[in-house]
Scaffold this motif. Structure first.
Motif, PDB file in Angstrom:
ATOM      1  N   LYS A   1       0.830  -1.192   0.000  1.00 47.68           N
ATOM      2  CA  LYS A   1       0.000   0.000   0.000  1.00 47.68           C
ATOM      3  C   LYS A   1       0.868   1.247   0.000  1.00 47.68           C
ATOM      4  CE  LYS A   1      -3.996  -2.088   2.305  1.00 47.68           C
ATOM      5  NZ  LYS A   1      -4.931  -2.003   3.448  1.00 47.68           N
TER       6      LYS A   1
ATOM      7  N   ASP B   1       0.090   4.253   1.209  1.00 44.04           N
ATOM      8  CA  ASP B   1      -0.343   5.248   2.185  1.00 44.04           C
ATOM      9  C   ASP B   1       0.791   6.027   2.836  1.00 44.04           C
ATOM     10  OD1 ASP B   1      -3.500   4.088   3.401  1.00 44.04           O
ATOM     11  OD2 ASP B   1      -2.370   3.246   1.719  1.00 44.04           O
ATOM     12  N   TYR B   2       1.865   5.350   3.165  1.00 40.69           N
ATOM     13  CA  TYR B   2       2.935   5.986   3.913  1.00 40.69           C
ATOM     14  C   TYR B   2       4.184   6.240   3.076  1.00 40.69           C
ATOM     15  CZ  TYR B   2      -0.169   4.641   7.684  1.00 40.69           C
ATOM     16  OH  TYR B   2      -1.268   4.487   8.491  1.00 40.69           O
TER      17      TYR B   2
ATOM     18  N   SER C   1       3.385  11.718   1.422  1.00 37.12           N
ATOM     19  CA  SER C   1       2.520  10.597   1.764  1.00 37.12           C
ATOM     20  C   SER C   1       1.089  11.036   2.063  1.00 37.12           C
ATOM     21  CB  SER C   1       3.098   9.826   2.950  1.00 37.12           C
ATOM     22  OG  SER C   1       3.251  10.665   4.079  1.00 37.12           O
ATOM     23  N   SER C   2       0.936  12.219   2.637  1.00 37.12           N
ATOM     24  CA  SER C   2      -0.387  12.745   2.947  1.00 37.12           C
ATOM     25  C   SER C   2      -1.077  13.341   1.726  1.00 37.12           C
ATOM     26  CB  SER C   2      -0.285  13.808   4.036  1.00 37.12           C
ATOM     27  OG  SER C   2       0.377  14.961   3.566  1.00 37.12           O
TER      28      SER C   2
ATOM     29  N   ARG D   1      -2.840  12.008  -5.501  1.00 33.99           N
ATOM     30  CA  ARG D   1      -2.919  10.621  -5.055  1.00 33.99           C
ATOM     31  C   ARG D   1      -4.285  10.348  -4.458  1.00 33.99           C
ATOM     32  NH1 ARG D   1       1.874   9.650  -1.268  1.00 33.99           N
ATOM     33  NH2 ARG D   1       0.927   7.549  -1.119  1.00 33.99           N
ATOM     34  N   ASP D   2      -4.701   9.120  -4.598  1.00 37.83           N
ATOM     35  CA  ASP D   2      -5.945   8.652  -4.026  1.00 37.83           C
ATOM     36  C   ASP D   2      -5.598   7.397  -3.239  1.00 37.83           C
ATOM     37  OD1 ASP D   2      -8.449   7.667  -3.351  1.00 37.83           O
ATOM     38  OD2 ASP D   2      -9.346   8.171  -5.276  1.00 37.83           O
ATOM     39  N   ASN D   3      -5.355   7.587  -1.965  1.00 38.30           N
ATOM     40  CA  ASN D   3      -4.938   6.462  -1.145  1.00 38.30           C
ATOM     41  C   ASN D   3      -6.025   5.395  -1.029  1.00 38.30           C
ATOM     42  OD1 ASN D   3      -2.413   7.533  -0.717  1.00 38.30           O
ATOM     43  ND2 ASN D   3      -2.865   8.333   1.332  1.00 38.30           N
ATOM     44  N   ALA D   4      -7.279   5.806  -1.131  1.00 39.95           N
ATOM     45  CA  ALA D   4      -8.372   4.844  -1.093  1.00 39.95           C
ATOM     46  C   ALA D   4      -8.299   3.882  -2.271  1.00 39.95           C
ATOM     47  CB  ALA D   4      -9.715   5.554  -1.069  1.00 39.95           C
TER      48      ALA D   4
ATOM     49  N   ASN E   1      -5.399   3.427  -3.797  1.00 40.40           N
ATOM     50  CA  ASN E   1      -4.012   2.972  -3.794  1.00 40.40           C
ATOM     51  C   ASN E   1      -3.325   3.294  -5.118  1.00 40.40           C
ATOM     52  OD1 ASN E   1      -1.929   1.861  -2.240  1.00 40.40           O
ATOM     53  ND2 ASN E   1      -2.224  -0.193  -3.085  1.00 40.40           N
TER      54      ASN E   1
END
Length: 134
Positions: free
Chosen positions: A28, A30-31, A53-54, A72-75, A77
């Protein structure tokens, strides 16, 4: 193996647009800070953009500032590089890369250099070709 996969490249006319995507395989995002790089034939690989990352911090090379947008769209990924007003000099293989555990000002620092501190990134994609030509 932890890999990134780029997609969305292709042939486009000058002034046109493309959206590149970068998706991971096996982890992932996310970080991770995510960077985009490009390498034209006979030229050194250069840093294009970096997103924290945020997602709250984005930095761009002077050559693309105002034309490219990194998000970015972390949801999902996934990270995206929206490229507008493309020029022939944008022709290159575009790579995305991920840096694990970045410090707060990571993107600000790496984009100070033309090479984008590429050796600081941990995982890379194999690239997608972008060709801007009439």
């Amino acid at each position: 193996q932890l890999q990134l996969v780029e997609s969305g490249g292709g042939l486009v006319q000058p002034g046109g647009s493309l959206r590149l995507s970068c998706a991971p395989s096996g982890f992932k995002l996310d970080y991770y800070a995510i960077g985009w790089f490009r390498q034209a034939p006979g030229k050194e690989r250069e840093g294009v953009s970096c997103i924290s990352s945020s997602g709250k911090s984005t930095k761009y090379a002077d050559s693309v500032k105002g034309r490219f947008t990194l998000s970015r769209d972390n949801a999902k990924n996934t990270v995206y590089l929206q490229m507008n007003s493309l020029k022939p000099e944008d022709t290159a293989v575009y790579y995305c890369a991920a840096h694990r555990n970045p410090f707060p000002d990571f993107c600000q620092i790496v984009q100070k250099s033309v090479n984008g501190f590429l050796w600081w990134y941990d995982y890379w994609g194999r690239g997608t070709q972008v060709t801007v030509s009439s």
